[in-house]
Every structure is written in C-alpha cells, then in structure tokens.
Design an enzyme around this catalytic site. Structure first.
Site, mmCIF file in Angstrom:
data_model
loop_
_atom_site.group_PDB
_atom_site.id
_atom_site.type_symbol
_atom_site.label_atom_id
_atom_site.label_comp_id
_atom_site.label_asym_id
_atom_site.label_seq_id
_atom_site.Cartn_x
_atom_site.Cartn_y
_atom_site.Cartn_z
ATOM 1 N N LYS A 110 0.799 -1.411 0.006
ATOM 2 C CA LYS A 110 -0.107 -0.062 0.024
ATOM 3 C C LYS A 110 0.779 1.362 -0.047
ATOM 4 O O LYS A 110 0.455 2.171 -0.436
ATOM 5 C CB LYS A 110 -0.823 -0.012 1.330
ATOM 6 C CG LYS A 110 -2.281 -1.063 1.227
ATOM 7 C CD LYS A 110 -3.153 -0.474 2.164
ATOM 8 C CE LYS A 110 -4.020 -1.460 2.418
ATOM 9 N NZ LYS A 110 -4.887 -0.921 3.765
ATOM 10 N N LYS A 191 -14.400 -11.503 -5.134
ATOM 11 C CA LYS A 191 -15.117 -11.499 -4.007
ATOM 12 C C LYS A 191 -16.303 -10.306 -3.744
ATOM 13 O O LYS A 191 -15.890 -9.495 -4.662
ATOM 14 C CB LYS A 191 -14.151 -11.335 -2.822
ATOM 15 C CG LYS A 191 -14.003 -12.408 -1.941
ATOM 16 C CD LYS A 191 -12.771 -12.185 -0.678
ATOM 17 C CE LYS A 191 -13.386 -11.901 0.649
ATOM 18 N NZ LYS A 191 -12.444 -11.726 1.561
ATOM 19 N N LYS A 194 -17.267 -4.306 -1.183
ATOM 20 C CA LYS A 194 -17.813 -2.737 -0.832
ATOM 21 C C LYS A 194 -17.618 -1.756 -2.144
ATOM 22 O O LYS A 194 -18.417 -1.094 -2.335
ATOM 23 C CB LYS A 194 -17.431 -2.288 0.298
ATOM 24 C CG LYS A 194 -18.497 -2.343 1.508
ATOM 25 C CD LYS A 194 -17.983 -1.989 2.796
ATOM 26 C CE LYS A 194 -18.615 -2.790 3.856
ATOM 27 N NZ LYS A 194 -18.140 -2.589 5.149
#
Ligand code: TRP
Length: 325
Positions: A110, A191, A194
């Site tokens: 990240k 998957k 959101k």
C-alpha cells in the site's frame, strides 16, 4: 479464553461481511470473553473524509449489534474511546524495529516508495499489536491477510516480556477457520466487495426485502442443465448454493440435489435471506435513528474496555520504568 478482533469502520455491511466474518464473531461470544474493536485510529492511516469516517464508525458499530454482537456478552467498543490503545501503540512502536515494520507486506503493497505515505501506515502493525496485547487475548480471529501482523504481535509480546519481565500474554498463532467466501453476484470470479460500483453485485444488510429478492433473481448463473454444486466450472450457482448453505448450515451439494432449475432455487434463497437479513436491517435502522442508544452502548463498551486495557497499560509502563501514579 479471551478473544479480540478489530474491524475497520467502513460502514454498513454486505452479506459477504456478514457470512464471512461477523457470524464468526457472534459465535465466538458464546465460547469465551470477547472484545470487538472498531478500529477508527487505524482508519486514519490513509487520507480520510471526516464525515465519511464518522458515518462509517456509527454504521459499523450499529451493524455489529444488529448482526448479533450482544453488548451484555461481549465488549464492543471504538478504539479511539480507549486511551490505552495509542499509549500501548507508542510502547509497541518503541519495541518494534524499523526492519520488522519494513517487512510487513501490507505496507509494501500500500505504501512503500511514496514520500507522502503517512508515517501511521508504516507503524500500523504496532498499533494493531497494542490492540491485541492490551486485552491479554488468547485468540485473534482475523483473515489470512492479517496473519503477518498477528505474528508481529507475538514477536513484540515475547520481546517485551524478555526485556522487561512477563507483562503480555502471547496470543495463539493460528488463524481460526474462516466463514463463507461470498462472491460478487454479477461476477462470481471476484469476492463480493464494498468498492464495486455495480449495485446488483452485492446485498447490503439494509436492502429491502424486494431488493434482496431482485438481486438474487438476477444473480449470474450459467446455461448448464439442472442444478449441481460445481465450484470449478459453475461459479455463479456454486456461490448461490454457498450463500444458502451459510443460512441453513446444510452442505451445498445436499441443497443442490433438491433442485432441478434455477428459478425455484433462487426464490428459496431469496426468501431465506429475507428471513435472516430483515430483522438485522430493522435493528440497524432503529439504532441509527436513535443515536442516544448507540452512544450509550459505545459508552458502556468503552468503559469496560478501558478497565482491562488500562490495567495492562499500567503494568507495561511500570515494567519499562515509566513512573506510574
Ligand atoms: N488490521 C485489521 C484489518 O485491516 C484490523 C485490526 C486492527 C485488527 N486492529 C486489530 C484485527 C486487532 C484484529 C486484532 O482487518
């Protein structure tokens, strides 16, 4: 037996979060003493929109209660309400080495290489170790992606104990069995997420009965004959059967045998979901309408959590030579 876990304040859950993780937390609370923490301080490690963070924290807290975390059985609290977390977080930062934190793959993925990445993203695993060690937790139910952070927490606990005397319980290393892996309803190779922009791809716990049924009826299947559980070739149906299985606890293969066409299967899944999600949605809405109740529950969790975490913090500070008054 003490259990601790943390959840990011990303807001209202979808059924992937529910069947994948939250149901396990609900089950765990019957087995021992559980602490569940909404990790709003961890959320600050990337740039936040203050309104979104606040909304996400309230919704995440309400989601957990609506889904069955019982504030009389578990200690459910918000991380920033317990001052011992950042205190122990600092102590863990001063226990961990740069080299160790540098090896964390989540940070590498990240943040590494960017000058503007926040220092807090680098030290994130030290705060996570503090979350765990503050409660002297035996077990930490987390996903595979958090395994390295859990191992670091163990290393830091061991190191601290060796340097300053027995202070922290070293949590067990294993990752407990995971729940269902619910896939995207419109693209079952991914998957349920959101961040997907496709509304029909996921079912939120706040969806109406109609929306739930509609999304299930539009879920991607295939053109094979009949119904069978074949997670390699018939991903869409496998996903539907797994969702049904998460609700009824019957094996997907067994469920498949009862159907010969997708229509009736989808109808029954829709109904079963409505029966399970409906009451969760109603409780969630009630909690968000009545902030007084929500805040009172946060207060209750915070004071119970603080009692435990503060005691650990005092022992750790004393062990290191800080003057404790
Ligand atoms: N890092 C975890 C995640 O991203 C969240 C978390 C923070 C956590 N503190 C924790 C999980 C302590 C377990 C225990 O999912």
């Amino acid at each position: 037996m003490r259990v601790l876990s943390g959840i990011q304040p990303t807001g209202m859950a979808h059924i992937g979060n529910y069947y994948g993780a939250i149901v396990n937390w609900v089950r765990e609370q019957e087995e021992g003493e559980s602490f569940y923490c909404v990790v709003d301080l961890h959320a600050l490690t990337i740039e936040v929109d203050p309104k979104e963070l606040q909304k996400g924290t309230l919704e995440t807290f309400a989601t957990l209660i609506a889904c069955g975390i019982d504030p009389n059985k578990s200690t459910l609290f918000v991380q920033s309400h317990v001052a011992a977390h950042p205190m122990l977080g600092w102590i863990m930062e001063c226990t961990a080495s740069m080299g160790e934190l540098n090896r964390m793959t989540q940070f590498k993925d990240k943040g590494r290489g960017s000058e503007s990445v926040k220092a807090g993203l680098f030290t994130y695993p030290a705060l996570m170790a503090a979350d765990i060690l503050a409660y002297q937790a035996d077990r930490v139910p987390v996903g595979e992606d958090q395994k390295q952070h859990l191992e670091l927490a163990r290393d830091l606990a061991n190191r601290f104990n060796r340097l300053y005397g027995e202070t922290f319980k070293v949590p067990e290393p294993q990752i407990p069995a995971v729940g269902a892996r619910v896939m995207d309803l419109t693209d079952p190779t991914k998957k349920m997420s959101k961040s997907s922009k496709v509304m029909n791809s996921k079912i939120y716990i706040t969806d109406s009965d109609k929306e739930i049924q509609k999304k299930i009826s539009r879920a991607v299947t295939d053109t094979y004959e009949g119904v069978a559980y074949d997670p390699e070739n018939r991903l869409g149906v496998a996903n539907l059967l797994e969702i049904f299985s998460a609700i009824t606890h019957e094996r997907p293969e067994i469920i498949a045998e009862k159907y010969s066409a997708y229509g009736p299967l989808k109808k029954d899944i829709g109904e079963a979901l409505v029966a399970q999600i409906g009451p969760i949605r109603d409780r969630f809405n009630e909690l968000l309408d009545d902030k007084a109740e929500l805040f009172a529950l946060m207060q209750k969790g915070a004071s119970r959590a603080s009692e435990v975490a503060e005691e650990t913090s005092r022992s750790a500070r004393r062990a290191m030579g800080l003057v404790v008054i």
